[in-house]
Design a protein around this motif. Structure first.
Motif, PDB file in Angstrom:
ATOM      1  N   LYS A  79      34.294  36.480  20.017  1.00 50.04           N
ATOM      2  CA  LYS A  79      33.518  35.244  19.991  1.00 50.04           C
ATOM      3  C   LYS A  79      34.156  34.311  18.981  1.00 50.04           C
ATOM      4  O   LYS A  79      34.246  34.615  17.787  1.00 50.04           O
ATOM      5  N   VAL A  80      34.638  33.183  19.471  1.00 49.87           N
ATOM      6  CA  VAL A  80      35.279  32.175  18.642  1.00 49.87           C
ATOM      7  C   VAL A  80      34.363  30.956  18.654  1.00 49.87           C
ATOM      8  O   VAL A  80      34.193  30.333  19.701  1.00 49.87           O
ATOM      9  N   GLU A  81      33.774  30.671  17.483  1.00 47.32           N
ATOM     10  CA  GLU A  81      32.729  29.657  17.393  1.00 47.32           C
ATOM     11  C   GLU A  81      31.623  30.046  18.369  1.00 47.32           C
ATOM     12  O   GLU A  81      31.044  31.104  18.225  1.00 47.32           O
ATOM     13  N   SER A  82      31.364  29.295  19.404  1.00 50.49           N
ATOM     14  CA  SER A  82      30.285  29.671  20.327  1.00 50.49           C
ATOM     15  C   SER A  82      30.809  30.178  21.674  1.00 50.49           C
ATOM     16  O   SER A  82      30.025  30.426  22.572  1.00 50.49           O
ATOM     17  N   ALA A  83      32.128  30.333  21.796  1.00 48.44           N
ATOM     18  CA  ALA A  83      32.718  30.731  23.078  1.00 48.44           C
ATOM     19  C   ALA A  83      33.298  32.143  23.001  1.00 48.44           C
ATOM     20  O   ALA A  83      33.858  32.547  21.982  1.00 48.44           O
ATOM     21  N   TRP A  84      33.145  32.890  24.101  1.00 46.34           N
ATOM     22  CA  TRP A  84      33.751  34.211  24.224  1.00 46.34           C
ATOM     23  C   TRP A  84      35.131  34.066  24.854  1.00 46.34           C
ATOM     24  O   TRP A  84      35.288  33.397  25.871  1.00 46.34           O
ATOM     25  N   LYS A  85      36.135  34.687  24.232  1.00 42.94           N
ATOM     26  CA  LYS A  85      37.523  34.614  24.697  1.00 42.94           C
ATOM     27  C   LYS A  85      38.062  36.024  24.926  1.00 42.94           C
ATOM     28  O   LYS A  85      37.823  36.932  24.125  1.00 42.94           O
ATOM     29  N   ILE A  86      38.806  36.200  25.992  1.00 44.48           N
ATOM     30  CA  ILE A  86      39.409  37.488  26.323  1.00 44.48           C
ATOM     31  C   ILE A  86      40.606  37.711  25.403  1.00 44.48           C
ATOM     32  O   ILE A  86      41.497  36.859  25.301  1.00 44.48           O
ATOM     33  N   ILE A  87      40.622  38.870  24.734  1.00 48.95           N
ATOM     34  CA  ILE A  87      41.753  39.207  23.866  1.00 48.95           C
ATOM     35  C   ILE A  87      42.549  40.401  24.401  1.00 48.95           C
ATOM     36  O   ILE A  87      43.691  40.613  24.007  1.00 48.95           O
ATOM     37  N   THR A  95      30.597  39.708  16.971  1.00 47.04           N
ATOM     38  CA  THR A  95      31.565  38.811  17.613  1.00 47.04           C
ATOM     39  C   THR A  95      32.566  39.546  18.500  1.00 47.04           C
ATOM     40  O   THR A  95      33.593  38.997  18.870  1.00 47.04           O
ATOM     41  N   MET A  96      32.245  40.788  18.840  1.00 43.68           N
ATOM     42  CA  MET A  96      33.103  41.562  19.740  1.00 43.68           C
ATOM     43  C   MET A  96      32.285  42.000  20.949  1.00 43.68           C
ATOM     44  O   MET A  96      31.122  42.386  20.813  1.00 43.68           O
ATOM     45  N   ALA A  97      32.906  41.928  22.118  1.00 46.99           N
ATOM     46  CA  ALA A  97      32.239  42.374  23.336  1.00 46.99           C
ATOM     47  C   ALA A  97      33.209  43.168  24.187  1.00 46.99           C
ATOM     48  O   ALA A  97      34.425  42.979  24.130  1.00 46.99           O
ATOM     49  N   ASN A  98      32.621  44.058  24.980  1.00 49.02           N
ATOM     50  CA  ASN A  98      33.367  44.824  25.965  1.00 49.02           C
ATOM     51  C   ASN A  98      32.677  44.633  27.309  1.00 49.02           C
ATOM     52  O   ASN A  98      31.451  44.681  27.385  1.00 49.02           O
ATOM     53  N   ALA A  99      33.468  44.405  28.334  1.00 45.78           N
ATOM     54  CA  ALA A  99      32.921  44.305  29.692  1.00 45.78           C
ATOM     55  C   ALA A  99      33.693  45.269  30.581  1.00 45.78           C
ATOM     56  O   ALA A  99      34.924  45.233  30.636  1.00 45.78           O
ATOM     57  N   TRP A 100      32.958  46.128  31.261  1.00 46.13           N
ATOM     58  CA  TRP A 100      33.513  47.126  32.183  1.00 46.13           C
ATOM     59  C   TRP A 100      33.189  46.620  33.577  1.00 46.13           C
ATOM     60  O   TRP A 100      32.018  46.473  33.932  1.00 46.13           O
ATOM     61  N   THR A 101      34.212  46.300  34.361  1.00 52.90           N
ATOM     62  CA  THR A 101      33.978  45.670  35.657  1.00 52.90           C
ATOM     63  C   THR A 101      34.742  46.383  36.773  1.00 52.90           C
ATOM     64  O   THR A 101      35.933  46.125  36.986  1.00 52.90           O
ATOM     65  N   PRO A 102      34.087  47.257  37.507  1.00 49.42           N
ATOM     66  CA  PRO A 102      34.728  47.831  38.692  1.00 49.42           C
ATOM     67  C   PRO A 102      35.066  46.711  39.683  1.00 49.42           C
ATOM     68  O   PRO A 102      34.362  45.694  39.741  1.00 49.42           O
ATOM     69  N   TYR A 103      36.142  46.904  40.440  1.00 52.86           N
ATOM     70  CA  TYR A 103      36.561  45.855  41.369  1.00 52.86           C
ATOM     71  C   TYR A 103      37.218  46.428  42.612  1.00 52.86           C
ATOM     72  O   TYR A 103      37.620  47.588  42.652  1.00 52.86           O
ATOM     73  N   GLU A 104      37.325  45.560  43.611  1.00 53.15           N
ATOM     74  CA  GLU A 104      38.114  45.802  44.819  1.00 53.15           C
ATOM     75  C   GLU A 104      39.120  44.659  44.909  1.00 53.15           C
ATOM     76  O   GLU A 104      38.766  43.509  44.663  1.00 53.15           O
ATOM     77  N   PHE A 105      40.340  44.976  45.267  1.00 53.74           N
ATOM     78  CA  PHE A 105      41.351  43.931  45.450  1.00 53.74           C
ATOM     79  C   PHE A 105      41.696  43.836  46.932  1.00 53.74           C
ATOM     80  O   PHE A 105      42.012  44.842  47.568  1.00 53.74           O
ATOM     81  N   TRP A 106      41.602  42.634  47.452  1.00 52.07           N
ATOM     82  CA  TRP A 106      41.866  42.366  48.866  1.00 52.07           C
ATOM     83  C   TRP A 106      43.086  41.458  48.985  1.00 52.07           C
ATOM     84  O   TRP A 106      43.223  40.477  48.256  1.00 52.07           O
ATOM     85  N   LEU A 107      43.974  41.807  49.901  1.00 53.19           N
ATOM     86  CA  LEU A 107      45.198  41.047  50.147  1.00 53.19           C
ATOM     87  C   LEU A 107      45.237  40.687  51.627  1.00 53.19           C
ATOM     88  O   LEU A 107      45.174  41.568  52.482  1.00 53.19           O
ATOM     89  N   ASN A 108      45.302  39.398  51.905  1.00 55.73           N
ATOM     90  CA  ASN A 108      45.259  38.896  53.283  1.00 55.73           C
ATOM     91  C   ASN A 108      44.062  39.469  54.048  1.00 55.73           C
ATOM     92  O   ASN A 108      44.194  39.938  55.181  1.00 55.73           O
ATOM     93  N   ASN A 109      42.919  39.458  53.383  1.00 54.26           N
ATOM     94  CA  ASN A 109      41.635  39.904  53.940  1.00 54.26           C
ATOM     95  C   ASN A 109      41.605  41.384  54.318  1.00 54.26           C
ATOM     96  O   ASN A 109      40.784  41.798  55.130  1.00 54.26           O
ATOM     97  N   LYS A 110      42.505  42.169  53.736  1.00 53.25           N
ATOM     98  CA  LYS A 110      42.511  43.619  53.945  1.00 53.25           C
ATOM     99  C   LYS A 110      42.434  44.296  52.584  1.00 53.25           C
ATOM    100  O   LYS A 110      43.080  43.869  51.625  1.00 53.25           O
ATOM    101  N   PHE A 111      41.647  45.376  52.546  1.00 54.32           N
ATOM    102  CA  PHE A 111      41.532  46.122  51.304  1.00 54.32           C
ATOM    103  C   PHE A 111      42.911  46.605  50.864  1.00 54.32           C
ATOM    104  O   PHE A 111      43.679  47.146  51.657  1.00 54.32           O
ATOM    105  N   HIS A 112      43.231  46.418  49.582  1.00 52.30           N
ATOM    106  CA  HIS A 112      44.516  46.833  49.040  1.00 52.30           C
ATOM    107  C   HIS A 112      44.373  47.970  48.033  1.00 52.30           C
ATOM    108  O   HIS A 112      45.053  48.980  48.127  1.00 52.30           O
ATOM    109  N   HIS A 113      43.486  47.789  47.048  1.00 49.12           N
ATOM    110  CA  HIS A 113      43.235  48.843  46.060  1.00 49.12           C
ATOM    111  C   HIS A 113      41.934  48.552  45.322  1.00 49.12           C
ATOM    112  O   HIS A 113      41.330  47.493  45.496  1.00 49.12           O
ATOM    113  N   CYS A 114      41.519  49.519  44.515  1.00 53.63           N
ATOM    114  CA  CYS A 114      40.329  49.344  43.693  1.00 53.63           C
ATOM    115  C   CYS A 114      40.647  49.830  42.284  1.00 53.63           C
ATOM    116  O   CYS A 114      41.729  50.343  42.025  1.00 53.63           O
TER     117      CYS A 114
END
Length: 155
Positions: free
Chosen positions: A131-139, A103-122
């Motif tokens: 996992k709570v009942e049948s749903a996954w919730k971010i803790i 009932t525990m999960a880890n997700a590693w998600t690289p990302y890019e952040f864009w502000l006003n359609n310009k790259f800002h940071h990554c």
């Protein structure tokens, strides 16, 4: 012997399919979180989390030393919904690496952040989910933020 090998194959196949289905559910929770984030919908964001949720950011100070910042979840929600319509923002997830144990999960998600359609940071998000009942919730969500060493796509 053939029957035993066939049984082992079937059990492994079922295990892989079940894992993939759960990984898809974890991924969908994160996709839903960011859909709500971009829509500035605090109620939908709350629907993807389990209270209390911990938010932290790792960054560098002016001297290049690592700093850890804690953010109150309600302050985070207020800051998201108060972004004016004149500001366009998007966090683009570039990959998902998901691990699950019961009932525990880890997700590693690289990302890019864009502000006003310009790259800002990554950076990278690390989500911990329950996992709570049948749903996954971010803790827990911790992220890194940097402007250098980013493989960005130009827009």
């Amino acid at each position: 012997m053939k029957n035993i090998l066939f049984l082992i194959f079937c059990l492994l196949t079922i295990s892989v399919l079940a894992q993939s289905e759960e990984e898809q559910k974890v991924k969908q929770t994160i996709v839903d979180f960011f859909s709500a984030f971009h829509a500035q919908d605090s109620i939908a964001i709350k629907n993807t989390t389990y209270s209390p949720v911990v938010l932290q950011t790792i960054s560098l100070d002016k001297e290049g030393k690592s700093i850890l910042k804690n953010e109150d979840f309600n302050d985070f929600l207020k800051s998201i919904i108060s972004i004016p319509d004149s500001i366009a923002f998007q966090e683009r997830i570039t990959d998902f690496s998901i691990q699950i144990d019961g009932t525990m999960a880890n997700a590693w998600t690289p990302y890019e952040f864009w502000l006003n359609n310009k790259f800002h940071h990554c950076g990278v998000n690390s989500f911990q989910l329950l996992k709570v009942e049948s749903a996954w919730k971010i803790i827990y969500l911790i992220d890194t933020r940097r402007k250098d060493d980013c493989d960005t796509k130009t827009e």
